[in-house]
Each structure stands twice: as C-alpha cells, then as structure tokens.
Design an enzyme around this catalytic site. Sequence first.
Site: not given
Ligand code: DON
Length: 308
Positions: A243, A68, A71, A261, A195
């Site tokens: 978040y 993320s 983003k 993540v 994405y």
């Molecule tokens: O959308 C998702 O599930 C992952 N590719 C990215 C999520 C993410 O990194 C959330 N952050 N902590």
Amino acid sequence: MPAASNALQDILRGITRTIGASADRGRVADYIPELAGVDPDQFGIAIATADGQLLTAGDAAVPFSIQSVSKVFTLALALGKIGDRLWDRVGREPSGLAFDSILLLEQERGRPRNPFINAGAIVTTDVVLTGSSPREALGAILRFVRDAADDADIHINEAVARSEIATGHRNFALAHYMLSHQNLTNAPDLTLGTYFHHCAIEMTCAQLAMAGRFLIDAPGMPRLISPQRQRRINALMMTCGHYNGSGDFAFRVGLPGKSGVGGGILVIAPGKASIAVWSPGLNAYGNSKLGTEAMEALTTQTGWSVFG
Ligand code: DON
C-alpha cells in the site's frame, strides 16, 4: 544439510533472536476480536528455497490469518480466468493511499488503482466468483493455495470471516461504489462474502513460504502460471504490495512482498526463494512492523535483491 543452507539457517536463528529482544512490536489489528486477541510476542519465519529446502525459525508452525496476502492467489486465479482483460477493470499503479481508501475510486470512476488495495481485490474476487457460487469460488481459491503449498491441511477460519462480514462497512461501500460504475458483476454480499472468506485463510509461515514457490520461477518449482505472469505479479507486489508503505518496503527490503493485516508477509526472491514472515504487530501503514525489520535484516545479510 548443505553448507549454504546451514548459513541461511544461522541467519534465520540470529534474526529471530534479535526480533525477540525488540521492545516496540507495533500494534496488533483490533478491528475484530479474533485479530485483537493475538499474542504480539509471536514471531515466525520460513524460507522455501529453489533447491527444495524448507528452513524455519521461531513460531513458523503457528497458524495465523493471512488476510491480504490472499490477494496474491486471487489475482493469479483471476488472471488465469480472464487474462489481460482484467486490466480493463483494475489498474497497475500504486495508490499512495491506505489499503481501504475510497478517495481515488470516485476520481477514477470505480476502477481501482491496483489489485492489492481492497477495492482491487474485491474486483479480482468478483472475477473468480463470476459463473460459480461463493462455495465453488472459495473451493477454487483453496485448491490453488493447497496445490501451491503442496499441503491439503490449509483452511478458512469461519469465525474470522463472520467477524469481517459484520464489521466490513468500508468494503461494502467500496463494492457498492464499484457496482454503481458497473465494475462489479455479482451481488456485493456474494462477492464480499467470498473476499472475506479468502482473507480468513489461516496458514503457518512454513505453509505460506511453500505456497509462494509458484512465484520463484526456477526449475522444479510448482508451475501454476506462466513465467511472464510470475514476473508481472512480482512487479505488482513490489510496487503495490505494501500500500502506501510500498516504496519504503522496496527501499529497505529490495524484494517483492505482499502484507496482510494479520501480520504476515510473503516475499519472493526471484530464482532463489519464497519467504514468509509473521509478527502480528503492525506499523503505521498496517504492515507487520517486525516482519518488515526481519526481512530488511535477511536481505542485508544474504545480499538478495532484485536491484543487483
Ligand atoms: O479487507 C479487510 O479489511 C481485511 N480483511 C484485509 C485487509 C488487510 O489485510 C490489509 N493489509 N494490511
């Protein structure tokens, strides 16, 4: 090395030593095998300073999945493409909910709260994708990241992207829900393919700290977006970048940051530095546990804060 850089390097080494001794390292993300298999004992940190230094400690040269954190780059590109019209489709408020929550999306008629929760980043990706193919959109995103980092050796991990596509049912639900409210221009599988691929970019802490320099706003730093846009992206990182852990991160660290993540965090000290930290174990909010602790220690010892 100037005296100030020596002091900063000592701080980084000290933090890396302390973190190395931590017993509770958090929980590594386990929703895909490529992340579940990452060694939780790794820790890296890098600082790119406004005066052109790059200081590193620990595993700062080990590539990790930025997830993320990507983003931030997609938001910068989406704003570059359609400017403030983006805000017709995405809000600028913290959600107070998990990154992949669908709850508010129904109440708020398919307009995500902010560009950093998954739904919001799916919209910014959709904006970047419109008018081009996923390959071209990913090319534009990679080009932006490589230009920002001044490093052509930054790539997407295809295996991670494929695993994400195979398991990303919530993201598909978010995309279809937004489509039902006419807040998606492209087919969900194309937008999500784009994405998932930008989330699967791999970078080292050194590369990520370099890439973040376009948000420092200081002479000599890459000027990829306007100063006003830099300030606004930093504001969103501060209020929404972690978040439902954003308030706690602001309280403890005092600087804008964006987590992923994969355990990486990009933090900006406006006018001073871009910092990347990585430790794969996550806290209850899905943000790097030791990465957050390391950033808290760094800002405590340097006095860096946007709050004075
Ligand atoms: O959308 C998702 O599930 C992952 N590719 C990215 C999520 C993410 O990194 C959330 N952050 N902590």
